[in-house]
Design a protein around this motif. Structure first.
Motif, PDB file in Angstrom:
ATOM      1  N   GLN A 191       1.324  -1.329  -0.241  1.00  0.00           N
ATOM      2  CA  GLN A 191      -0.422  -0.232   0.569  1.00  0.00           C
ATOM      3  C   GLN A 191       1.515   1.113  -0.168  1.00  0.00           C
ATOM      4  O   GLN A 191       0.380   2.438  -0.364  1.00  0.00           O
ATOM      5  N   ALA A 192       2.139   0.938   0.957  1.00  0.00           N
ATOM      6  CA  ALA A 192       2.959   2.598   1.006  1.00  0.00           C
ATOM      7  C   ALA A 192       3.388   2.271  -0.657  1.00  0.00           C
ATOM      8  O   ALA A 192       3.420   3.938  -0.790  1.00  0.00           O
ATOM      9  N   VAL A 193       4.426   1.745  -0.981  1.00  0.00           N
ATOM     10  CA  VAL A 193       4.434   1.188  -2.439  1.00  0.00           C
ATOM     11  C   VAL A 193       3.296   2.702  -4.152  1.00  0.00           C
ATOM     12  O   VAL A 193       3.441   3.178  -4.596  1.00  0.00           O
ATOM     13  N   LEU A 194       2.399   1.501  -3.321  1.00  0.00           N
ATOM     14  CA  LEU A 194       1.064   2.465  -4.415  1.00  0.00           C
ATOM     15  C   LEU A 194       0.538   3.687  -4.224  1.00  0.00           C
ATOM     16  O   LEU A 194       0.570   4.806  -4.652  1.00  0.00           O
ATOM     17  N   MET A 219       1.311   6.693  -6.472  1.00  0.00           N
ATOM     18  CA  MET A 219      -0.372   7.697  -6.959  1.00  0.00           C
ATOM     19  C   MET A 219      -0.458   9.318  -6.197  1.00  0.00           C
ATOM     20  O   MET A 219      -0.604  10.079  -6.913  1.00  0.00           O
ATOM     21  N   ILE A 220       0.129   9.149  -5.070  1.00  0.00           N
ATOM     22  CA  ILE A 220       0.318  10.862  -4.822  1.00  0.00           C
ATOM     23  C   ILE A 220       1.221  11.350  -5.079  1.00  0.00           C
ATOM     24  O   ILE A 220       1.249  13.094  -5.160  1.00  0.00           O
ATOM     25  N   GLN A 221       2.633  11.135  -4.507  1.00  0.00           N
ATOM     26  CA  GLN A 221       3.831  12.065  -4.865  1.00  0.00           C
ATOM     27  C   GLN A 221       4.282  11.941  -6.042  1.00  0.00           C
ATOM     28  O   GLN A 221       4.764  13.203  -7.229  1.00  0.00           O
ATOM     29  N   VAL A 222       4.598  10.836  -7.448  1.00  0.00           N
ATOM     30  CA  VAL A 222       5.054  10.214  -8.342  1.00  0.00           C
ATOM     31  C   VAL A 222       4.120  11.080  -9.243  1.00  0.00           C
ATOM     32  O   VAL A 222       4.110  12.001 -11.005  1.00  0.00           O
ATOM     33  N   LEU A 235      -3.708   3.966   8.843  1.00  0.00           N
ATOM     34  CA  LEU A 235      -3.252   2.635   8.602  1.00  0.00           C
ATOM     35  C   LEU A 235      -1.605   2.869   8.841  1.00  0.00           C
ATOM     36  O   LEU A 235      -0.868   2.377   9.973  1.00  0.00           O
ATOM     37  N   GLY A 236      -1.500   3.862   8.137  1.00  0.00           N
ATOM     38  CA  GLY A 236       0.747   4.192   8.831  1.00  0.00           C
ATOM     39  C   GLY A 236       0.676   4.117   9.537  1.00  0.00           C
ATOM     40  O   GLY A 236       1.914   3.944  10.149  1.00  0.00           O
ATOM     41  N   PHE A 286       6.992   3.990   6.294  1.00  0.00           N
ATOM     42  CA  PHE A 286       6.774   3.799   4.370  1.00  0.00           C
ATOM     43  C   PHE A 286       5.213   4.889   4.217  1.00  0.00           C
ATOM     44  O   PHE A 286       5.326   5.643   3.015  1.00  0.00           O
ATOM     45  N   LEU A 287       4.309   4.316   4.701  1.00  0.00           N
ATOM     46  CA  LEU A 287       3.042   4.347   4.518  1.00  0.00           C
ATOM     47  C   LEU A 287       2.662   5.637   4.720  1.00  0.00           C
ATOM     48  O   LEU A 287       2.644   6.771   3.969  1.00  0.00           O
ATOM     49  N   GLU A 288       2.705   6.653   5.853  1.00  0.00           N
ATOM     50  CA  GLU A 288       2.650   7.593   6.327  1.00  0.00           C
ATOM     51  C   GLU A 288       2.973   8.327   5.448  1.00  0.00           C
ATOM     52  O   GLU A 288       2.820   9.388   5.162  1.00  0.00           O
ATOM     53  N   ARG A 289       4.187   8.102   4.801  1.00  0.00           N
ATOM     54  CA  ARG A 289       5.207   9.281   4.383  1.00  0.00           C
ATOM     55  C   ARG A 289       4.982   9.595   3.231  1.00  0.00           C
ATOM     56  O   ARG A 289       4.838  10.459   2.250  1.00  0.00           O
ATOM     57  N   ALA A 290       4.254   7.848   2.393  1.00  0.00           N
ATOM     58  CA  ALA A 290       3.424   8.299   0.970  1.00  0.00           C
ATOM     59  C   ALA A 290       1.879   9.546   0.899  1.00  0.00           C
ATOM     60  O   ALA A 290       1.853  10.166  -0.054  1.00  0.00           O
TER      61      ALA A 290
END
Length: 173
Positions: free
Chosen positions: A65-68, A72-75, A91-92, A145-149
């Protein structure tokens, strides 16, 4: 910071102090539980491998989920529904704190039985606790990582070249 200085709805990243508290509380609970069981002569529970596998699977799901979310959000800078964004953020944060607490608890259990490695049950508990520590740390890292994403990205950098400077050769006269 006074409440009037913050914009409404601002969520701050989880501080390392909170993560440290989660580790300490988890370690205290783990140590206290096994100390009490040992002192009262109760049968010491085995740490099931399925729990460790469940933590590891949850870490993999949260990491995915963090990668996705990052893509979606950053890239791609695609909009995310507010409910989904809040769910991912919660969740993060919760996985970061839960992973830290579980890692502290399992590390305390392993430390408690470290001096008794000659017996088979304590050795099994130390090994399974060490595996659970690794899975719990993975869960915490995936949560971080999810929180940061989920952070709102800054303005996009359209062009990396500096703006035209008056009088330069590239500037039309």
């Amino acid at each position: 910071m006074p409440p009037s200085d913050r914009s409404p709805g601002t969520v701050r990243p989880t501080g390392w102090q909170a993560v440290g508290v989660a580790v300490v509380v988890g370690a205290g609970v783990g140590w206290s539980l096994f100390t009490a069981l040992d002192k009262f002569g109760a049968e010491l529970p085995r740490l099931p491998l399925m729990v460790t596998l469940a933590i590891a699977v949850l870490a993999a799901v949260v990491g995915t989920q963090a990668v996705l979310a990052h893509r979606m959000i950053q890239v791609r800078r695609q909009p995310v529904a507010p409910g989904r964004a809040v769910a991912l953020l919660v969740l993060g944060k919760s996985c970061l704190l839960a992973g830290a607490g579980l890692a502290g608890g399992y590390a305390a259990v392993a430390a408690y039985f470290w001096s008794r490695l000659e017996a088979s049950l304590p050795r099994e508990i130390v090994v399974s606790s060490a595996a659970a520590v690794v899975a719990s740390v993975a869960l915490g890292v995936a949560g971080a990582f999810l929180e940061r994403a989920c952070r709102i990205p800054g303005p996009p950098d359209e062009d990396a070249t500096p703006p035209d400077i008056p009088g330069s050769a590239d500037t039309p006269s």
